[in-house]
Each structure stands twice: as C-alpha cells, then as structure tokens.
Write an enzyme that holds these catalytic residues in place. Structure first.
Site, PDB file in Angstrom:
ATOM      1  N   HIS A   1       0.177  10.760 -27.627  1.00 37.51           N
ATOM      2  CA  HIS A   1      -0.059   9.256 -27.222  1.00 37.51           C
ATOM      3  C   HIS A   1      -0.867   8.474 -28.084  1.00 37.51           C
ATOM      4  O   HIS A   1      -0.590   7.276 -28.136  1.00 37.51           O
ATOM      5  CB  HIS A   1      -1.081   9.549 -25.783  1.00 37.51           C
TER       6      HIS A   1
ATOM      7  N   LYS B   1       7.302  22.959 -14.205  1.00 38.53           N
ATOM      8  CA  LYS B   1       6.448  21.666 -13.542  1.00 38.53           C
ATOM      9  C   LYS B   1       6.113  21.670 -12.197  1.00 38.53           C
ATOM     10  O   LYS B   1       4.872  21.292 -11.895  1.00 38.53           O
ATOM     11  CB  LYS B   1       7.118  20.503 -14.250  1.00 38.53           C
TER      12      LYS B   1
ATOM     13  N   GLU C   1      -4.203  16.688 -11.457  1.00 40.95           N
ATOM     14  CA  GLU C   1      -4.732  16.884 -12.706  1.00 40.95           C
ATOM     15  C   GLU C   1      -6.195  17.161 -12.715  1.00 40.95           C
ATOM     16  O   GLU C   1      -6.961  16.505 -13.525  1.00 40.95           O
ATOM     17  CB  GLU C   1      -3.944  15.896 -13.433  1.00 40.95           C
TER      18      GLU C   1
ATOM     19  N   LYS D   1       3.129  11.291 -11.101  1.00 41.22           N
ATOM     20  CA  LYS D   1       2.186  10.295 -12.167  1.00 41.22           C
ATOM     21  C   LYS D   1       3.188   9.222 -12.040  1.00 41.22           C
ATOM     22  O   LYS D   1       3.997   9.197 -13.027  1.00 41.22           O
ATOM     23  CB  LYS D   1       2.098  11.103 -12.901  1.00 41.22           C
TER      24      LYS D   1
ATOM     25  N   GLU E   1      10.062  17.650 -24.599  1.00 41.45           N
ATOM     26  CA  GLU E   1       9.360  18.118 -23.331  1.00 41.45           C
ATOM     27  C   GLU E   1      10.023  19.744 -22.820  1.00 41.45           C
ATOM     28  O   GLU E   1       9.255  20.486 -22.368  1.00 41.45           O
ATOM     29  CB  GLU E   1       9.736  17.388 -22.198  1.00 41.45           C
TER      30      GLU E   1
ATOM     31  N   HIS F   1       8.905   8.882 -27.181  1.00 42.76           N
ATOM     32  CA  HIS F   1       7.721   9.564 -26.527  1.00 42.76           C
ATOM     33  C   HIS F   1       7.963  11.028 -26.843  1.00 42.76           C
ATOM     34  O   HIS F   1       7.030  11.812 -27.533  1.00 42.76           O
ATOM     35  CB  HIS F   1       7.765   9.393 -25.001  1.00 42.76           C
TER      36      HIS F   1
ATOM     37  N   HIS G   1       0.398  16.041 -26.113  1.00 42.56           N
ATOM     38  CA  HIS G   1       0.204  14.496 -25.678  1.00 42.56           C
ATOM     39  C   HIS G   1      -1.035  13.944 -26.298  1.00 42.56           C
ATOM     40  O   HIS G   1      -1.113  12.697 -26.379  1.00 42.56           O
ATOM     41  CB  HIS G   1       0.396  14.562 -24.143  1.00 42.56           C
TER      42      HIS G   1
ATOM     43  N   ARG H   1       0.779  -1.135   0.072  1.00 42.94           N
ATOM     44  CA  ARG H   1       0.052  -0.055  -0.005  1.00 42.94           C
ATOM     45  C   ARG H   1       0.855   1.254  -0.141  1.00 42.94           C
ATOM     46  O   ARG H   1       0.492   2.325   0.381  1.00 42.94           O
ATOM     47  CB  ARG H   1      -1.115  -0.060   1.244  1.00 42.94           C
TER      48      ARG H   1
ATOM     49  N   ARG I   1      -2.968  21.350 -14.299  1.00 46.11           N
ATOM     50  CA  ARG I   1      -2.179  20.560 -14.739  1.00 46.11           C
ATOM     51  C   ARG I   1      -2.245  20.078 -15.909  1.00 46.11           C
ATOM     52  O   ARG I   1      -1.434  19.540 -16.432  1.00 46.11           O
ATOM     53  CB  ARG I   1      -1.853  19.345 -13.485  1.00 46.11           C
TER      54      ARG I   1
ATOM     55  N   ASN J   1      -0.160  18.522 -20.583  1.00 42.54           N
ATOM     56  CA  ASN J   1      -0.542  17.456 -21.597  1.00 42.54           C
ATOM     57  C   ASN J   1      -0.348  18.154 -23.140  1.00 42.54           C
ATOM     58  O   ASN J   1      -0.722  17.463 -24.049  1.00 42.54           O
ATOM     59  CB  ASN J   1      -1.670  17.140 -21.468  1.00 42.54           C
TER      60      ASN J   1
END
Length: 367
Positions: free
Chosen positions: A257, A232, A242, A148, A190, A270, A253, A126, A246, A250
C-alpha cells in the site's frame, strides 16, 4: 452448465452469510441467480469502461429475461476513480432512478468497481443489497469476498470505508480469458499469498502448476480461485471486522500500500505492489530470525516465475515509504505492524517492528 463443475463456498456469517459461486459461464445466468431473492426489480449495474464493453450486454440480457430493469453506471478505468467524488455520482444516479432499500447494486468489474460499488451500497439509504460480479483474478480471489468496501483518499488507500457483506459473489472464470497478461500476474500475487499464510500444500500446488495458471487453463483457474476463496472465507468467519486473525490477509500489504500511495496509485497494479511487499516481508522475517532463507527463496522464486516484481524501483526512498507506512490504517499508536512468515503456510502478526530493521531491509530491496 459449463465444462467444469461449479464450486460453491459459503461464507458463514450468521444472518449475513452468502455464497461464492465459482465456475464458467455464470454471467449468462445472472438473472437466474438473482431471481427469488428479496430484491425489487430495479438494479444498479456499476461497471467500468472495459468490463462494460466485454460483459455488460451479457449481464443485462440475462437480468432482463429475469424481469429486472437495469440502470447502468459506467465509470472510467483506473484506481484514481475509486473516490468519494465517483461515489457521489453513483448516489445521484440511484436517487434519480428511485432505487429503494431492496434495489440491488451489482458490481461488474475488478477490485476498483467492487470496492466502490460496495461502499456506495453500504452508505446509500444506510445500506442496500449488493452482488459482486468480479471479472479479474485479483477481485475473484480477494476483494470480492469478505465485505471490505472503501474508497481512496489522497493521503491513503482505502481509509474511508466499511465492513459490508455482499449478498452473493459470482466468479465467472470465463472472464479471465480477456485479461491482459499483466492483470493475470497481478491476481496471482494474491493467490500466492493464500498459500503462504495458510496452506503449504496449496503453495506446493502453485509451484507445480504456475504455467497452467498463466496459460489460463479453466480447471486450474477454478481450483486456484476456489482454494483461495476457501482460505479467505475461513479467516473472515473467524474475524469479520479485522480485530485479530483477519490481519493475516494483509501479508505483503503494509509495504504494498505504501508503494501504491507513493506512486499515486497509477504506476503499479495492486498485485505487483503486494508481490514486492511479500518479498520484502519475507526478507524482513529472515533478518529478524523468524524465517529460514530457503523458505524466503521459495516465495521469491515463485513470484519471479509468474512474472511479478520482487524489488523496489529507484526514485522512492526508504524514508518516503516509511512515512506512508506510518499512516497506514493498521498502525496503532505509531507502531509499525507487519504480517511476517515463519514458514510456508504460517504467518504471524508482528507489532512494533523496529523502524531501523525495516529501513535496512528496504535498502536491500532495490532493483
């Protein structure tokens, strides 16, 4: 100490706050940075084949000097190994070596290693502490900061994951000297993103210093990584999970993606996919009357100067890309959402973008 002063940036998230330290020769002092923290002395070092060969002995030697017993988990290179199956192997290894809730998981490598190790740390017992040791430019400026963590699924990228902050990030710019040029260019996508979404002066600095970055000049790298991380960190502090601002991170992206998923996560880096996504988003903003053509041209020109693609490959139809975009985790109630620039240094989150507008722009983006 290294040749250049270290940059220290705090991500202020209350009790989950942590430091990002940027500079040269940090891995050789890894044990020093971990000493005195509330960790038990058995650590799981998650790395990949390339990073293990180049940096694991240095990191392990420093950890041993500080009294840590290291269990190394080495995974193959490649995005396809950021999976639930690989995470299960890490759970088994941690259990066999009796890692407890204060045993740190150390992620030594690029974004795949960081995302995978962070996901494993977030879910084993956990939640156990983890430390990011990013060795690629892309990971240093983006995936290692912000918490993330995720693994991929055949139907989409990063759709199984969590928000789980690291305890520390050490970005050793010396590791960037061993990157293939393609990986450096991928990371610069990026870096450029941060200038577009939040800082026109940083974007102008990138236009003036692109060649220094491609040449891996240490002072330029420290400046670029630190500037990116500051942006960031500010965004993450405002919106950790997000739920609002936030989402500006993206930028590029949504299509990026989709392009990665359509090609099985193997054909494109990427950053390359994000570069195409940023160029397409700028063209979409021009089409929708939100962005001046000259501003879009500045972005496309800079991407080209650093050797990044700005057009779609043949063999993938707009309909196929749209199908992947509809499955993106940022889609709400079937509405396409894009981060679109309105000027260099400012973007807007635009929901319910008409599919026909996206389709028309995509048709103009093929090489």
């Amino acid at each position: 100490m290294g040749l250049f002063p270290e940059e220290k940036i705090t991500v202020n998230l209350g009790e989950r706050a942590y430091e990002v330290i940027i500079g040269p020769r940090l891995l050789s002092r890894l044990g020093h940075f971990l000493s005195g923290r509330d960790f038990t002395p058995r650590a799981l070092l998650v790395t990949n084949t390339t990073a293990a060969r180049l940096y694991a002995p240095l990191a392990e030697k420093s950890l041993a000097r500080a009294g840590f017993e290291v269990v190394r988990a080495e995974i193959p290179d490649g995005e396809e190994h950021k999976s639930l199956a690989t995470a299960a192997e890490l759970y088994d290894l941690a259990y066999e070596h009796e890692l407890d809730r204060r045993s740190p998981v150390l992620a030594l490598g690029g974004g795949v290693v960081g995302d995978l190790a962070g996901f494993m740390a977030a879910t084993y017992l956990r939640g156990v502490p983890y430390v990011q040791l990013p060795t690629t430019l892309l990971a240093q400026v983006d995936s290692s900061v912000g918490g993330k963590v995720a693994v991929n699924h055949p139907r989409g990228k990063n759709i199984i994951g969590a928000f789980y902050q690291p305890r520390l990030v050490l970005a050793d710019v010396e590791t960037l000297k061993t990157l293939p040029p393609r990986e450096v260019r991928s990371g610069l996508a990026e870096v450029i993103k941060y200038g577009v979404i939040a800082d026109p002066l940083f974007f102008a600095w990138l236009e003036e210093n692109a060649e220094r970055l491609l040449a891996l000049e240490p002072a330029a790298l420290v400046h670029a990584v630190a500037a990116s991380v500051r942006i960031k960190a500010q965004v993450v502090e405002e919106d950790e999970r997000e739920e609002g601002r936030r989402a500006v991170l993206n930028f590029g992206h949504t299509l990026g993606h989709a392009l990665e998923a359509a090609t099985g996560y193997t054909a494109w880096r990427h950053g390359e996919a994000v570069a195409v996504g940023m160029a397409a988003a700028a063209r979409l903003a021009v089409y929708l009357g939100m962005l001046a053509e000259e501003e879009a041209a500045r972005l496309v020109d800079l991407l080209r100067r650093v050797g990044l693609p700005v057009g779609l490959p043949g063999g993938i139809s707009p309909e196929e890309l749209l199908a992947f975009m509809r499955r993106d985790k940022k889609v709400l109630s079937g509405r396409l959402t894009f981060v679109l620039p309105v000027e260099i240094g400012k973007v807007e989150i635009v929901r319910d973008v008409p599919e026909e507008a996206v389709r028309r722009v995509l048709r103009l983006c093929y090489n």
